[in-house]
Design an enzyme around this catalytic site. Structure first.
Site, PDB file in Angstrom:
ATOM      1  CB  ALA A   8      43.824  35.522  46.246  1.00  0.00           C
ATOM      2  CB  CYS A   9      39.420  35.659  42.490  1.00  0.00           C
ATOM      3  SG  CYS A   9      38.072  34.697  43.151  1.00  0.00           S
ATOM      4  N   PRO A  10      39.007  38.432  43.828  1.00  0.00           N
ATOM      5  CG  PRO A  10      38.476  40.069  42.156  1.00  0.00           C
ATOM      6  CD  PRO A  10      39.025  38.962  42.205  1.00  0.00           C
TER       7      PRO A  10
END
Length: 104
Positions: A8-10
């Protein structure tokens, strides 16, 4: 060895799928059964079930974000890794995680 993980990333549009695919490919090449879930603005992709979570030897979290559904991994060894390293050196990440779990 069974491995599950979440990337997960922003935004969840680039690094998230890149890390998930890199880890899955490297895991298969190393002979491990690996499944990566992706979390981001597109929601959850390739969601890990409670059964898959409990059958896993350990969990890789490729993120510094808040992860949804961490309760699935209660009682499991959870290893957090920088998402960028997972993209650049996925085999090294998996080998290091396996070694850490094997020493316990």
């Amino acid at each position: 060895m069974k491995i599950v993980g979440i990337s997960a990333c922003p935004a969840g549009l680039a690094h998230t799928p890149m890390a998930a695919k890199a880890l899955e490919k490297a895991g298969k090449e190393l002979g491990y059964d690996i499944k990566m879930e992706q979390q981001g603005s597109m929601g959850q992709i390739n969601a890990i079930t409670n059964e898959e979570a409990q059958a896993a030897d350990f969990v890789i979290i490729a993120s510094d974000q808040k992860i949804t559904g961490m309760e699935r991994f209660t009682g499991k060894k959870v290893i957090r890794v920088d998402i960028n390293i997972c993209i650049k050196a996925p085999e090294a990440v998996i080998k290091k995680c396996v070694a850490a779990v094997s020493q316990q």
